[in-house]
Design a protein around this motif. Structure first.
Motif, PDB file in Angstrom:
ATOM      1  N   ASN A   1      -1.716 -23.875 -16.566  1.00 18.04           N
ATOM      2  CA  ASN A   1      -0.048 -24.253 -15.967  1.00 18.04           C
ATOM      3  C   ASN A   1       0.573 -23.328 -16.420  1.00 18.04           C
ATOM      4  O   ASN A   1       1.632 -23.367 -15.466  1.00 18.04           O
ATOM      5  CB  ASN A   1       0.247 -25.424 -17.185  1.00 18.04           C
ATOM      6  CG  ASN A   1      -0.710 -26.759 -17.015  1.00 18.04           C
ATOM      7  OD1 ASN A   1      -0.643 -27.466 -15.716  1.00 18.04           O
ATOM      8  ND2 ASN A   1      -0.138 -27.758 -18.138  1.00 18.04           N
ATOM      9  N   GLY A   2       1.121 -22.214 -16.493  1.00 16.37           N
ATOM     10  CA  GLY A   2       2.076 -20.999 -16.753  1.00 16.37           C
ATOM     11  C   GLY A   2       3.332 -21.588 -17.722  1.00 16.37           C
ATOM     12  O   GLY A   2       2.413 -23.159 -18.124  1.00 16.37           O
ATOM     13  N   LEU A   3       4.072 -20.891 -17.830  1.00 16.36           N
ATOM     14  CA  LEU A   3       4.807 -21.030 -17.443  1.00 16.36           C
ATOM     15  C   LEU A   3       6.401 -22.281 -17.935  1.00 16.36           C
ATOM     16  O   LEU A   3       7.162 -22.370 -16.745  1.00 16.36           O
ATOM     17  CB  LEU A   3       6.029 -19.934 -18.559  1.00 16.36           C
ATOM     18  CG  LEU A   3       5.482 -18.941 -18.718  1.00 16.36           C
ATOM     19  CD1 LEU A   3       5.905 -18.029 -18.942  1.00 16.36           C
ATOM     20  CD2 LEU A   3       5.209 -19.735 -20.842  1.00 16.36           C
ATOM     21  N   ASN A   4       6.174 -23.811 -18.011  1.00 20.74           N
ATOM     22  CA  ASN A   4       7.074 -24.070 -18.039  1.00 20.74           C
ATOM     23  C   ASN A   4       7.114 -26.058 -18.666  1.00 20.74           C
ATOM     24  O   ASN A   4       6.424 -25.512 -19.568  1.00 20.74           O
ATOM     25  CB  ASN A   4       6.182 -25.571 -16.392  1.00 20.74           C
ATOM     26  CG  ASN A   4       5.153 -25.801 -16.699  1.00 20.74           C
ATOM     27  OD1 ASN A   4       5.003 -26.351 -17.761  1.00 20.74           O
ATOM     28  ND2 ASN A   4       4.220 -25.750 -15.685  1.00 20.74           N
ATOM     29  N   ILE A   5       7.791 -26.411 -18.030  1.00 24.10           N
ATOM     30  CA  ILE A   5       8.530 -27.879 -19.168  1.00 24.10           C
ATOM     31  C   ILE A   5       6.800 -28.223 -20.429  1.00 24.10           C
ATOM     32  O   ILE A   5       6.496 -28.643 -21.455  1.00 24.10           O
ATOM     33  CB  ILE A   5       9.251 -28.746 -18.814  1.00 24.10           C
ATOM     34  CG1 ILE A   5       9.320 -29.674 -20.135  1.00 24.10           C
ATOM     35  CG2 ILE A   5       8.159 -29.280 -18.175  1.00 24.10           C
ATOM     36  CD1 ILE A   5      10.688 -29.025 -21.289  1.00 24.10           C
ATOM     37  N   VAL A   6       5.724 -28.575 -19.713  1.00 25.01           N
ATOM     38  CA  VAL A   6       4.434 -29.109 -19.763  1.00 25.01           C
ATOM     39  C   VAL A   6       3.911 -27.714 -21.198  1.00 25.01           C
ATOM     40  O   VAL A   6       3.126 -27.907 -21.805  1.00 25.01           O
ATOM     41  CB  VAL A   6       3.563 -29.152 -18.954  1.00 25.01           C
ATOM     42  CG1 VAL A   6       2.326 -29.436 -18.860  1.00 25.01           C
ATOM     43  CG2 VAL A   6       4.068 -29.965 -17.732  1.00 25.01           C
ATOM     44  N   SER A   7       4.003 -27.093 -20.811  1.00 24.44           N
ATOM     45  CA  SER A   7       3.794 -26.353 -21.366  1.00 24.44           C
ATOM     46  C   SER A   7       4.201 -25.866 -22.696  1.00 24.44           C
ATOM     47  O   SER A   7       3.072 -25.406 -23.967  1.00 24.44           O
ATOM     48  CB  SER A   7       3.538 -24.275 -21.093  1.00 24.44           C
ATOM     49  OG  SER A   7       2.641 -24.407 -19.268  1.00 24.44           O
TER      50      SER A   7
END
Length: 98
Positions: A56-62
């Motif tokens: 996912n990369g760096l975001n709120i889901v991560s």
């Protein structure tokens, strides 16, 4: 590169899930089965979730996935310890009655 690294972590997670399942089927008593399940499930879940974080990369889901990793890391060994302790106390109490 992200997909390859995620695939490696997912494969590692699936490997540990498989080893834990084999341990549940092959070990003789409840205590060794609990040990196998706790160690392998914790590591398998963590590796699988780390793969999702990488994908996912760096975001709120991560961030949410990392909080789930922390929750599993704290609760799974604790729950297994309590289950094993309850079983041990049950066996000790049954032996005292004889």
């Amino acid at each position: 590169m992200r997909i390859v690294l995620s695939g490696i972590f997912i494969s590692g997670g699936l490997f540990f899930f498989m080893v834990g399942t084999v341990g549940l089927l092959r070990f003789p008593d409840m205590f060794t089965r609990a040990h196998s399940a706790a160690k392998c499930d914790t590591l398998g879940a963590m590796l699988s979730l780390i793969a999702l974080v990488i994908y996912n990369g760096l975001n709120i889901v991560s961030l949410k996935l990392m909080l789930i990793i922390l929750f599993i890391w704290l609760t799974n060994p604790t729950a297994t310890h309590l289950i094993a302790k309850a079983r041990y106390e049950q066996e000790v109490n049954n032996n005292e009655d004889i």
